[in-house]
Scaffold this motif. Structure first.
Motif, mmCIF file in Angstrom:
data_model
loop_
_atom_site.group_PDB
_atom_site.id
_atom_site.type_symbol
_atom_site.label_atom_id
_atom_site.label_comp_id
_atom_site.label_asym_id
_atom_site.label_seq_id
_atom_site.Cartn_x
_atom_site.Cartn_y
_atom_site.Cartn_z
ATOM 1 N N LEU A 150 0.763 -1.376 -0.139
ATOM 2 C CA LEU A 150 0.310 0.091 -0.059
ATOM 3 C C LEU A 150 0.685 1.312 -0.042
ATOM 4 N N ILE A 151 1.917 1.189 0.644
ATOM 5 C CA ILE A 151 2.853 2.572 0.672
ATOM 6 C C ILE A 151 3.500 2.444 -0.775
ATOM 7 N N GLY A 152 3.809 1.532 -1.339
ATOM 8 C CA GLY A 152 4.427 1.595 -2.811
ATOM 9 C C GLY A 152 3.354 2.194 -3.627
ATOM 10 N N VAL A 153 2.094 1.733 -3.461
ATOM 11 C CA VAL A 153 0.818 2.471 -4.388
ATOM 12 C C VAL A 153 0.744 3.761 -4.050
ATOM 13 N N ILE A 154 0.597 4.198 -2.764
ATOM 14 C CA ILE A 154 0.280 5.612 -2.627
ATOM 15 C C ILE A 154 1.692 6.349 -3.055
ATOM 16 N N ALA A 155 2.857 5.878 -2.970
ATOM 17 C CA ALA A 155 4.124 6.533 -3.345
ATOM 18 C C ALA A 155 3.792 6.663 -4.903
ATOM 19 N N ASP A 172 3.140 6.262 3.923
ATOM 20 C CA ASP A 172 4.008 5.710 5.151
ATOM 21 C C ASP A 172 2.915 4.693 5.897
ATOM 22 N N GLN A 173 3.227 4.175 6.998
ATOM 23 C CA GLN A 173 2.532 3.205 7.623
ATOM 24 C C GLN A 173 1.068 3.993 7.955
ATOM 25 N N SER A 174 0.866 5.123 8.604
ATOM 26 C CA SER A 174 -0.094 5.489 8.983
ATOM 27 C C SER A 174 -0.936 5.695 7.698
ATOM 28 N N GLY A 175 -0.534 6.237 6.544
ATOM 29 C CA GLY A 175 -1.364 6.253 5.466
ATOM 30 C C GLY A 175 -1.976 4.956 4.796
ATOM 31 N N ALA A 176 -1.037 4.106 4.871
ATOM 32 C CA ALA A 176 -1.557 2.639 4.500
ATOM 33 C C ALA A 176 -2.521 1.980 5.450
ATOM 34 N N LEU A 177 -2.399 2.137 6.519
ATOM 35 C CA LEU A 177 -3.509 1.768 7.430
ATOM 36 C C LEU A 177 -4.674 2.560 7.499
ATOM 37 N N GLN A 178 -4.615 3.793 7.194
ATOM 38 C CA GLN A 178 -5.810 4.571 6.829
ATOM 39 C C GLN A 178 -6.441 4.151 5.632
#
Length: 260
Positions: free
Chosen positions: A34-39, A51-57
């Motif tokens: 998810l971090i890779g996708v958001i990046a 980051d981790q919080s963004g992926a968890l959200q």
């Protein structure tokens, strides 16, 4: 073998513990994917916290996401316990220390997941900037912040070394099948990308300490977004994002295929 070591060994080989440990390993993989996708989204002009919080959200916002978050919590807690069990049965002080550090990291990630699963808001970049500002306001805080940056950079170098020299493969217990090659290739790419990302974070934290500017010490999300604002940085950001995707897939496939 002492009684505590025997008990730890029995728990380590428990079927329930091993199944939930695999859930924890897969959770680490999912977060990195998810971090890779958001990046990647950030690289192409979209928003999000890489980051981790963004992926968890992102997981929390999906249908059934809260259930998935609690499953991740259970997996991470058992994974943290698993690392303690491995530390107890380890034969060297260095391995014991490393496993304990891993346990603390996974426990901290579990605590973050619980916070988001229960509706608590969390922005890692803002928190990291706030902590950096507080450190810089303390006597000698600039040296502490610089030391934090150095530690992060050293960890990044460790990831790079593992990826380049394939050292991580020594700890993998893979069956000799077609998945073994796939897992190792994903791991090599992923470790290198994670190392580059951590070196970037560590460098910016050190820069924040040197310039007395806490806004530069913005963690993984801020560091990746900083790349998008420099010439040709988008290309490096895309490469890191794809590498983080590979790292996440490495953990997911490892959770299923590798022996514990």
């Amino acid at each position: 073998m002492s009684a505590p070591t025997r008990t730890a060994s029995r728990l380590e080989h428990s079927t329930t513990v091993r199944v939930l440990t695999r859930v924890g390993l897969a959770s680490i993989g999912l977060l990195h994917i998810l971090i890779g996708v958001i990046a990647l989204a950030v690289a192409f002009g979209a928003g999000g916290n890489a980051d981790q919080s963004g992926a968890l959200q992102a997981i929390a916002a999906a249908p059934g996401g809260v259930f998935v978050l609690w499953l991740i919590v259970v997996g991470l807690i058992v994974l943290a316990i698993w690392q303690i069990l491995v530390a107890i049965t380890a034969r060297s002080a260095g391995t014991t220390a490393l496993e304990i550090i891993k346990s603390v990291v996974y426990a901290g990630l579990a605590a973050l997941t619980i916070s988001i699963a229960t509706g608590g808001g969390h922005n890692s970049s803002s928190t990291e900037k706030s902590l950096s500002a507080k450190l810089l306001g303390l006597p000698g805080g600039v040296f502490v912040l610089a030391l934090v940056g150095i530690v992060i950079a050293v960890v990044g170098i460790g990831f790079l070394r593992n990826g380049i020299t394939h050292r991580f493969e020594r700890d993998l217990k893979l069956p000799p099948d077609r998945w073994a090659g796939t897992i190792t290739v994903l791991g090599r790419v992923g470790y290198i990308a994670k190392g580059v990302a951590l070196l970037l974070v560590g460098g910016l934290v050190i820069a924040g300490a040197i310039t007395f500017d806490p806004s530069k010490a913005a963690g993984l999300d801020g560091s990746l977004k900083a790349l998008a604002s420099v010439p040709f940085g988008v290309f490096l950001l895309v490469a890191i994002a794809l590498g983080l995707l590979a790292y996440g897939l490495f953990w997911c496939v490892r959770a299923v295929r590798a022996r514990l």
